[in-house]
Scaffold this motif. Structure first.
Motif, PDB file in Angstrom:
ATOM      1  N   HIS A  15      10.707  20.821   4.369  1.00 64.26           N
ATOM      2  CA  HIS A  15      10.032  22.136   3.717  1.00 64.26           C
ATOM      3  C   HIS A  15       8.463  22.099   3.426  1.00 64.26           C
ATOM      4  N   MET A  18       6.854  23.404   6.172  1.00 59.18           N
ATOM      5  CA  MET A  18       7.073  24.627   6.553  1.00 59.18           C
ATOM      6  C   MET A  18       6.369  25.620   5.409  1.00 59.18           C
ATOM      7  N   GLU A  21       2.753  25.597   6.351  1.00 59.95           N
ATOM      8  CA  GLU A  21       2.522  26.666   7.563  1.00 59.95           C
ATOM      9  C   GLU A  21       2.639  28.151   7.123  1.00 59.95           C
ATOM     10  N   ALA A  22       3.641  28.290   6.291  1.00 58.17           N
ATOM     11  CA  ALA A  22       3.864  29.817   5.739  1.00 58.17           C
ATOM     12  C   ALA A  22       2.719  30.332   4.948  1.00 58.17           C
ATOM     13  N   GLN A  25      -0.217  30.931   7.195  1.00 56.87           N
ATOM     14  CA  GLN A  25      -0.145  31.874   7.913  1.00 56.87           C
ATOM     15  C   GLN A  25      -0.346  33.139   7.368  1.00 56.87           C
ATOM     16  N   LYS A  83      10.313  25.949  -2.101  1.00 56.67           N
ATOM     17  CA  LYS A  83      11.283  27.000  -1.287  1.00 56.67           C
ATOM     18  C   LYS A  83      10.900  28.414  -1.461  1.00 56.67           C
ATOM     19  N   VAL A  86       8.279  28.957   1.261  1.00 54.02           N
ATOM     20  CA  VAL A  86       8.879  29.187   2.397  1.00 54.02           C
ATOM     21  C   VAL A  86       9.730  30.567   2.706  1.00 54.02           C
ATOM     22  N   HIS A  87      10.252  30.982   1.570  1.00 56.09           N
ATOM     23  CA  HIS A  87      11.345  32.014   1.619  1.00 56.09           C
ATOM     24  C   HIS A  87      10.447  33.292   1.371  1.00 56.09           C
TER      25      HIS A  87
ATOM     26  N   THR B  54      19.302  20.798  -2.966  1.00 56.94           N
ATOM     27  CA  THR B  54      18.955  22.142  -2.992  1.00 56.94           C
ATOM     28  C   THR B  54      19.634  22.689  -1.328  1.00 56.94           C
ATOM     29  N   ALA B  55      20.257  23.709  -1.203  1.00 59.83           N
ATOM     30  CA  ALA B  55      20.487  24.102   0.049  1.00 59.83           C
ATOM     31  C   ALA B  55      19.427  24.646   0.702  1.00 59.83           C
ATOM     32  N   THR B  56      19.785  24.430   2.142  1.00 56.41           N
ATOM     33  CA  THR B  56      18.504  24.512   2.831  1.00 56.41           C
ATOM     34  C   THR B  56      18.399  25.892   3.850  1.00 56.41           C
ATOM     35  N   GLY B  57      19.240  26.874   3.372  1.00 53.92           N
ATOM     36  CA  GLY B  57      19.187  28.293   4.086  1.00 53.92           C
ATOM     37  C   GLY B  57      17.940  28.637   4.171  1.00 53.92           C
ATOM     38  N   MET B  58      17.493  29.170   5.481  1.00 55.19           N
ATOM     39  CA  MET B  58      16.159  29.871   5.524  1.00 55.19           C
ATOM     40  C   MET B  58      16.317  31.302   5.930  1.00 55.19           C
ATOM     41  N   PRO B  59      14.962  31.887   5.485  1.00 57.57           N
ATOM     42  CA  PRO B  59      14.993  33.499   6.019  1.00 57.57           C
ATOM     43  C   PRO B  59      15.243  33.343   7.264  1.00 57.57           C
ATOM     44  N   LEU B  64      18.841  24.689   8.005  1.00 52.92           N
ATOM     45  CA  LEU B  64      18.097  23.496   8.168  1.00 52.92           C
ATOM     46  C   LEU B  64      18.448  22.281   7.567  1.00 52.92           C
ATOM     47  N   PRO B  91      18.695  33.100   2.139  1.00 57.95           N
ATOM     48  CA  PRO B  91      18.328  34.619   1.735  1.00 57.95           C
ATOM     49  C   PRO B  91      18.835  35.611   2.361  1.00 57.95           C
ATOM     50  N   VAL B 123       8.946  27.863  10.766  1.00 58.24           N
ATOM     51  CA  VAL B 123       8.576  29.230  10.135  1.00 58.24           C
ATOM     52  C   VAL B 123       8.080  30.385  11.087  1.00 58.24           C
TER      53      VAL B 123
END
Lengths: 506, 149
Positions: A15, A18, A21-22, A25, A83, A86-87, B54-59, B64, B91, B123
């Protein structure tokens, strides 16, 4: 806009990078510059302090404690989890932009220490409205004090040395009479007279910053960076219309709130980039300029005219009453419009031709100068005998105020008056009025327009003059100590001292 | 070729898994079989521990999972495509693409830098799209290797 960010996460391998980078960008896509410090498993690739200093805002997208957080202090900061960066980097960036535009330096940014990049303020965002007003004031005052000390001491030194350079008490008058530009054009390093001119000129230039710095940093404390330009411009405008430090207080607050308001406008994305550089400084400076030059300038000029005319009409009356009045005016705004009317009235009188050595004009000059020495001397005395009533930097300023007061540099008291206007002004007016009346009663005379104790040989009945100054100083010091002791029963002071400590250690 | 993060045998295509634990176990075993992880169970436990923080689900429906683990011998990436999805609490719903990052507990910076580079790539929709579109395991390995080169 320019942002700096810190990313970190529990393992420091995914993370952290990531998010970096996010953010980079999304920044590029929106035309912003985002420089990211990844505090991950590779270690910390620290951002250069100059980059941090140049940034408009800070993004902490960190799940771990940010290392070296103090490097980022004093800037608008948002604190989001790694998070979210990233999201939803776009939302994070939008929040950061909003934080910069609102100019609010959050507690998160300042709590750890005030030793950060931007100039420190004394503002605690959680404080009550009243104490925040004092914190804004104190921020302006604390940045002004070094200018008072540097400029005042240079001018006093110039007066002292000019006694030697011109061989007599006339030196302090001579040094202000010479054409500085001419002296500098043919500067002679072996001439003490020339050095005196350089000291005087430098000191006067430093004094030129008093009101702009006061006004500018009050506005900075209120609105952060967007406040600086209108604050400084407003302070200069206050100087231009002769409004003195009270005018500077007005422009400081007005500029701060104007800049804060403009920086909170919701503007189209395309305009956001030019808001801090062009739009906010342009509009807020214009607004303050109009306020000072157009709205307040004429009433102040009219007030000064009216007072001057009134003073002239009083000349036939009781000379002691006139002395009291002139003294009160001298002590009221310390270089502001009221003070200037009294001083100009006295100096203009000196120019009358064919005066007898005990003419009323000379007595008026003596009363005005004596009264103008009271406020700084009294503040110096009060900070010496009642240290606890004053903040650390006020006490430091008090030491310089001895010299400034003795040299008839009333500005030495401005930091005290700006920080606590009504108590200091009330006490200053009472003591200065007493001194003005006493000088008249003692019949002292003065043929020089300035110079303080350095022109003592030019003062007729100088013992009376000195006694009047001492008595006025004692009165003002006693009144200010009394008023401040009464205030001390409230809790306001402890907060000030705490804020003060933070700034001093910064 | 140990400097390569991924080889074809670390890519599991068209996996069907009941939960994320199953995918983690499967990929951990692949890493152990390839000699990149000394103990599949120990590594999987470390990954689960990280997942518990924390869970590592990404857009983009990506999972991950990752861990720094003493069981990891060579920094590695294992990939699974899960057409029916597996929940990583991301998400965008269940993850159909899972990247498992294995980092040594104490590693040479060079290796960790490659992982950092990989994380930055994750990303990019262009990169994850290319992995998703890859026809077979060999192509996935090539896409990843080129991306972090």
């Amino acid at each position: 806009m320019k942002f700096v960010a810190v990313t970190s996460c529990p393992t420091g391998i995914a993370h952290t990078y990531m998010a970096a980078e996010a953010l980079e960008q999304i920044g590029r896509a929106g035309g912003h510059e985002v420089v990211v410090e990844t505090q991950g498993s590779i270690g910390t690739d620290a951002i250069d302090q100059s980059v941090i200093d140049a940034a408009d805002g800070v993004i902490f997208a960190a799940d771990l404690e940010v290392k070296g957080r103090e490097r980022f202090a004093g800037k608008p900061t948002i604190d989001v989890g790694v998070k979210r960066a990233v999201h939803e980097p776009q939302k994070v960036l939008d929040e950061a932009i909003a934080a910069v535009e609102s100019g609010v330096v959050t507690a998160a940014a300042t709590s750890s220490s005030s030793g950060g990049s931007g100039p420190a303020t004394k503002v605690d965002p959680n404080a009550s409205t009243l104490s925040r007003v004092r914190q804004w004031l104190m921020t302006g005052v604390s940045y002004m004090i070094p200018f008072v000390a540097a400029g005042g001491i240079l001018i006093a030194l110039s007066f002292m040395l000019s006694q030697l350079a011109w061989g007599g008490a006339d030196g302090a008058i001579e040094v202000t009479a010479v054409d500085a530009a001419g002296v500098l054009a043919s500067f002679d390093p072996t001439s003490l007279q020339h050095w005196c001119v350089v000291l005087l000129k430098t000191g006067q230039l430093a004094f030129g910053f008093l009101v702009p710095v006061l006004s500018g940093f009050i506005a900075y404390a209120i609105a952060d960076r967007p406040g600086l330009v209108p604050g400084f411009v407003g302070g200069a405008a206050a100087g231009f219309v002769g409004a003195g430090f009270l005018g500077g207080l007005v422009t400081g607050f007005a500029a701060g709130f104007l800049a804060l308001w403009i920086s909170r406008w919701r503007v189209p994305k395309g305009v956001r980039g030019v808001m801090p550089v062009v739009v906010i400084p342009l509009l807020s400076s214009l607004g303050i300029g109009i306020l000072m030059l157009v709205v307040l300038g004429r009433p102040i000029a009219a007030l000064m005219d009216g007072l001057g005319t009134w003073l002239s009409s009083l000349s036939g009356g009781s000379i002691v009453l006139l002395g009291i009045l002139l003294g009160a005016m001298m002590g009221f705004d310390l270089g502001g419009p009221i003070n200037k009317v009294a001083y100009t009235f006295a100096v203009t009188g000196l120019a009358t031709e064919g005066l007898a050595s005990d003419a009323a004009q000379y007595k008026i000059m003596a009363a005005v100068m004596a009264a103008g020495m009271v406020a700084p001397l009294a503040m110096a005395l009060a900070t010496t005998v009642r240290k606890g009533l004053f903040t650390e930097i006020e006490r430091e300023n008090g030491k310089a105020a001895w010299l400034l007061g003795a040299s008839f540099i009333s500005e030495g008291a401005i930091p005290f008056a700006a920080a606590d206007p009504w108590r200091v002004i009330v006490s200053s007016v009472v003591g200065s009025a007493a001194t003005g009346g006493l000088v008249m009663a003692f019949g002292s005379t003065l043929v020089a327009p300035h110079g303080g104790i350095w022109v003592l040989p030019l003062i007729g009945s100088w013992l009376g003059f000195l006694a009047a100054v001492v008595i006025g100083t004692l009165i003002t010091a006693a009144v200010v100590i009394l008023l401040k002791t009464l205030r001390d029963r409230s809790a306001v002071r402890t907060q000030d001292v705490a804020a003060e400590g933070a700034l001093v250690t910064a | 070729m140990t400097s390569q993060l991924i080889t074809a045998d670390l890519v599991a295509v068209n996996v069907s898994a009941a939960d994320k634990g199953a995918v983690i176990d499967l990929l951990a075993q692949r890493l152990a079989d390839a000699g990149r992880v000394s103990d599949a169970a120990a590594f999987a436990a470390d990954v689960r521990a990280r997942e518990a923080v924390t869970a590592t689900g990404m857009p983009g429906a990506i999972g991950l999972p990752h861990a720094k683990s003493a069981a990891v011998l060579v920094p590695s990436l294992a990939v699974a495509t899960v057409p029916d999805g597996v929940d990583f609490e991301g998400p965008d719903g269940a993850a159909t693409l899972v990247f498992l990052i294995a980092a040594p507990a104490e590693g040479a910076d060079e290796h960790l830098k490659i992982l950092a580079k990989l994380a930055r790539k994750l990303v990019s929709p262009a990169f994850t799209g290319a992995v998703r579109d890859a026809a077979d395991a060999e192509t996935v390995a090539t896409v990843v290797t080129e991306a972090v080169a």
